[in-house]
Motif scaffolding. Structure first.
Motif, short mmCIF file in Angstrom:
data_model
loop_
_atom_site.label_atom_id
_atom_site.label_comp_id
_atom_site.label_asym_id
_atom_site.label_seq_id
_atom_site.Cartn_x
_atom_site.Cartn_y
_atom_site.Cartn_z
N ASN A 67 14.13 8.78 7.86
CA ASN A 67 14.47 9.62 9.02
C ASN A 67 13.78 9.15 10.30
OD1 ASN A 67 16.07 11.35 7.39
ND2 ASN A 67 14.22 12.42 6.69
N LYS A 68 13.22 7.96 10.27
CA LYS A 68 12.53 7.38 11.41
C LYS A 68 11.27 8.15 11.79
CE LYS A 68 15.93 4.44 11.77
NZ LYS A 68 15.76 3.07 11.27
N GLN A 69 10.77 8.91 10.84
CA GLN A 69 9.54 9.65 11.09
C GLN A 69 8.36 8.72 10.82
OE1 GLN A 69 9.30 12.79 12.32
NE2 GLN A 69 11.55 12.69 12.53
N LEU A 70 7.40 8.75 11.75
CA LEU A 70 6.24 7.88 11.63
C LEU A 70 5.35 8.37 10.51
CD1 LEU A 70 4.62 5.47 12.91
CD2 LEU A 70 3.39 7.22 14.25
N LEU A 71 5.05 7.46 9.58
CA LEU A 71 4.12 7.79 8.51
C LEU A 71 2.70 7.40 8.90
CD1 LEU A 71 6.18 6.63 5.39
CD2 LEU A 71 6.00 8.92 6.37
N ILE A 72 2.57 6.27 9.54
CA ILE A 72 1.25 5.79 9.98
C ILE A 72 1.47 4.66 10.97
CG2 ILE A 72 0.98 4.07 8.16
CD1 ILE A 72 -2.01 4.79 8.08
N GLY A 73 0.51 4.48 11.86
CA GLY A 73 0.57 3.34 12.78
C GLY A 73 0.75 3.75 14.23
N ASP A 74 1.32 2.86 15.03
CA ASP A 74 1.50 3.05 16.47
C ASP A 74 2.85 3.69 16.73
OD1 ASP A 74 -0.94 1.46 17.49
OD2 ASP A 74 0.06 0.00 16.17
N ALA A 75 2.81 4.91 17.31
CA ALA A 75 4.03 5.70 17.44
C ALA A 75 5.04 5.08 18.39
CB ALA A 75 3.67 7.11 17.90
N TYR A 87 0.81 -1.22 0.00
CA TYR A 87 0.00 0.00 0.00
C TYR A 87 0.85 1.28 0.00
CZ TYR A 87 -4.11 -2.84 1.05
OH TYR A 87 -5.13 -3.76 1.00
N ILE A 88 2.16 1.16 -0.03
CA ILE A 88 3.04 2.34 -0.01
C ILE A 88 3.31 2.79 -1.45
CG2 ILE A 88 5.29 3.26 0.66
CD1 ILE A 88 5.31 1.22 2.93
N GLN A 89 3.11 4.07 -1.68
CA GLN A 89 3.37 4.67 -2.99
C GLN A 89 4.18 5.97 -2.80
OE1 GLN A 89 -0.37 5.31 -4.95
NE2 GLN A 89 -0.85 3.11 -5.10
N THR A 90 4.92 6.34 -3.84
CA THR A 90 5.72 7.58 -3.79
C THR A 90 4.96 8.67 -4.53
OG1 THR A 90 7.77 6.32 -3.74
CG2 THR A 90 7.91 8.65 -4.33
N VAL A 91 4.72 9.72 -3.81
CA VAL A 91 4.06 10.90 -4.40
C VAL A 91 5.09 12.02 -4.42
CG1 VAL A 91 2.19 12.56 -4.22
CG2 VAL A 91 1.82 10.18 -3.52
N GLY A 92 5.55 12.37 -5.62
CA GLY A 92 6.67 13.31 -5.73
C GLY A 92 7.91 12.61 -5.20
N LEU A 93 8.52 13.21 -4.21
CA LEU A 93 9.70 12.58 -3.59
C LEU A 93 9.38 11.97 -2.24
CD1 LEU A 93 12.36 15.36 -4.37
CD2 LEU A 93 11.93 13.22 -5.63
N LYS A 94 8.13 12.04 -1.82
CA LYS A 94 7.75 11.59 -0.47
C LYS A 94 6.88 10.34 -0.55
CE LYS A 94 5.62 13.23 3.80
NZ LYS A 94 4.90 14.33 4.46
N PRO A 95 7.30 9.28 0.16
CA PRO A 95 6.47 8.08 0.16
C PRO A 95 5.23 8.28 1.01
CG PRO A 95 8.35 7.78 1.61
CD PRO A 95 8.55 9.11 0.93
N ILE A 137 9.00 -1.09 7.98
CA ILE A 137 7.63 -1.51 8.36
C ILE A 137 7.75 -2.50 9.52
CG2 ILE A 137 5.50 -2.57 7.58
CD1 ILE A 137 6.40 -1.90 4.70
N THR A 138 7.22 -2.10 10.66
CA THR A 138 7.25 -2.95 11.86
C THR A 138 5.84 -3.46 12.13
OG1 THR A 138 9.08 -1.68 12.81
CG2 THR A 138 7.80 -3.08 14.31
N VAL A 139 5.73 -4.77 12.30
CA VAL A 139 4.46 -5.41 12.63
C VAL A 139 4.67 -6.27 13.88
CG1 VAL A 139 2.60 -6.93 11.86
CG2 VAL A 139 3.80 -5.47 10.21
N PHE A 149 -0.31 -4.73 16.05
CA PHE A 149 0.24 -3.37 16.04
C PHE A 149 1.16 -3.24 14.82
CE2 PHE A 149 -0.16 -4.87 20.46
CZ PHE A 149 -1.09 -3.97 20.96
N PHE A 150 1.23 -2.02 14.25
CA PHE A 150 2.19 -1.79 13.16
C PHE A 150 2.60 -0.33 13.16
CE2 PHE A 150 -1.83 -0.72 11.22
CZ PHE A 150 -1.54 0.36 10.39
N ALA A 151 3.73 -0.09 12.53
CA ALA A 151 4.24 1.29 12.37
C ALA A 151 5.08 1.34 11.11
CB ALA A 151 5.07 1.70 13.58
N VAL A 152 4.84 2.40 10.30
CA VAL A 152 5.60 2.61 9.06
C VAL A 152 6.40 3.91 9.22
CG1 VAL A 152 5.49 2.89 6.56
CG2 VAL A 152 3.81 1.43 7.74
N ARG A 153 7.70 3.82 9.02
CA ARG A 153 8.58 4.98 9.18
C ARG A 153 9.42 5.17 7.92
NH1 ARG A 153 8.22 2.76 14.31
NH2 ARG A 153 7.78 4.27 16.00
N ASP A 154 9.78 6.47 7.71
CA ASP A 154 10.65 6.76 6.56
C ASP A 154 12.10 6.61 6.98
OD1 ASP A 154 11.22 8.97 8.09
OD2 ASP A 154 10.03 10.36 6.86
#
Length: 461
Positions: A96-104, A60-68, A145-147, A89-94
């Motif tokens: 830079n370890k920034q949370l994109l979605i999920g459990d912080a 479900y991850i797509q790149t829009v411009g330069l940002k996933p 991607i952490t699950v 539980f899951f967490a998706v990070r870029d």
């Protein structure tokens, strides 16, 4: 010092112990191995499902411009998190370890090693979890991607696997125990036969044991036992010869002494001292009686009677014969000696039974005063043959019933000239014949002594 007694294990218990201990150890090892293998298989399945969840999120991850960006609808997220037992539980990070979605608060765990996913266990919100992190690259962007999921279902599965592993093995162990116990019993059956063969023997039975069907391992021991029995038979035969010779050597001079005393008395040599002559005669008679009783007692002991053979004995004929020999003695003491006999047969040694009955009659004659009545009986009561001597004399106090069977014991205050061996001899003969001795008091007073023989040793006429 220990107060109890230690009981060594029997051969069957030893065999079972040494067979079962290694067998149980093997079963325990088998249970542990089976459980570990089944647990690893179940864990692999759960881990595979956890890894697939991470790959599903990556789709479900797509790149829009330069940002996933993660295009995950609420319905898809709800489906991803849904589980009947565990929490997902899951967490998706870029990069830079920034949370994109999920459990912080969900940590980033080690990723794959050589393309193989790596799993870790941790505590999250107070519950044990198992987690994995997938590191992927999309259009030059590194995404992690952490699950993770709780381990409730895994723990339940472990318990089911443990039960499924233990219960069948316990059934196998129980069945094996039964089979081994049956096999050991069957294998030791010849030993039980030998044991019964020895236990069923009387002390006088020194025949050789039958070793033809005995196990090879115990034949040397049984051979040594047979050699011991042979030695005992030889010793018993030698003792019997010695007793016979001693009886002859002792009785002959005593009989001569009594004869000489009677001749001297008849010739009137002691006319001036009749009392001394009476004492000499009494002493000689007592010595002769004591020697006879000692020899009989020695002959009735188990070692001396080992070579004696049992035969059917007509107790009624024996009672009549024994009582008849005491008729003159009874008349001399003014005692009415009679018999009431009924046919009865017992397996035994005739001369010993005659001695036993003779001692009972002799005791009654010694202790009964003039004018008494003595009755000798034989017959069958409740299927068991018996001999009995009844008198109306002073009897034996109940407290003395056990003591009178002690050698040389005499009831205090008794005036009889006995030597205290009559009833011990009767007891030895009774034990040899597996008979019982009972004292009872007749209705008119006195004493009844009864010898009762086992039913299975009899043959009624």
């Amino acid at each position: 010092m220990k107060s109890g007694f230690s009981h060594p294990l029997g051969l069957r218990q030893r065999l079972l112990l040494w067979i079962l201990l290694p067998l149980i150890a093997v079963f325990i090892g088998s249970i542990l191995f089976d459980y570990r293998l089944a647990q690893e298989t179940a864990d692999t399945a759960y881990d595979h499902s956890l890894n697939n969840a991470a790959l599903d999120i990556a789709a479900y991850i797509q790149t829009v411009g330069l940002k996933p960006e993660l295009h995950l609808t609420p319905e898809a997220e709800a489906m991803l998190r849904h589980d009947a037992v565990d929490k997902i539980f899951f967490a998706v990070r870029d990069s830079n370890k920034q949370l994109l979605i999920g459990d912080a608060n969900l940590s980033v765990y080690p990723g794959t090693i050589h393309t193989q996913p790596v799993f870790a266990e941790d505590i999250y919100h107070g519950e044990k979890i198992r987690a994995t992190t997938q590191h992927i690259t999309i259009d030059g962007n590194e995404i992690s991607i952490t699950v993770a999921e709780t381990m409730r279902e895994r723990d339940h599965a472990s318990n089911r696997i443990l039960a499924a592993t233990i219960i069948p093995n316990l059934v196998i162990i129980a069945a094996t125990l039964l089979v081994i116990n049956f096999g050991v019993r069957r294998g030791l059956a010849p030993l039980v036969h030998v044991e019964n063969q020895i236990a069923s023997r009387s002390p006088r039975d020194l025949r050789a044991l039958d070793i033809a069907h005995a196990p090879r391992e115990i034949r040397p021991m049984l051979t040594r036992l047979n050699e011991l029995f042979e030695s005992l038979r030889t010793a018993a035969a030698a003792q019997q010869r010695f007793l016979a010779d001693a009886a002859h050597q002792l009785r002959t001079p005593l009989a001569g002494l009594q004869t000489q005393i009677e001749l001297v008395a008849a010739e009137g040599k002691y006319v001036r001292n009749d009392e001394r002559l009476a004492r000499i005669e009494e002493a000689a008679e007592r010595i002769a009686h004591l020697v006879t009783q000692l020899l009989i007692y020695a002959q009735t002991e188990p070692a001396a009677s080992a070579n004696q053979i049992f035969h059917p004995v007509a107790l009624h004929e024996l009672a009549e014969s024994a009582a008849s020999t005491f008729i003159d003695h009874a008349l001399a003491k003014d005692i009415d000696l009679g018999f009431e006999i009924q046919p009865a047969i017992a397996e035994g040694i005739a001369w010993m039974l005659r001695e036993a009955l003779g001692n009972l009659i002799d005791n009654a004659l010694r202790y009964c005063p003039a004018g008494s009545t003595i009755t000798v009986r034989s017959g069958i009561h409740c299927g068991q043959p018996y001999l009995a001597v009844e008198d109306n004399g002073p009897g034996i106090p109940p407290k003395e019933h056990k003591k009178v069977f002690e050698r040389f014991y005499r009831i205090p205050g008794s005036i009889s000239g006995g030597c205290g061996l009559g009833l011990p001899i009767v007891q030895e003969i009774a034990h040899l014949h597996a008979a019982t001795i009972t004292f009872s008091k007749p209705a008119k007073g006195g004493l009844t002594v009864t010898l009762t023989f086992p039913e299975n040793h009899t043959e009624n006429t």
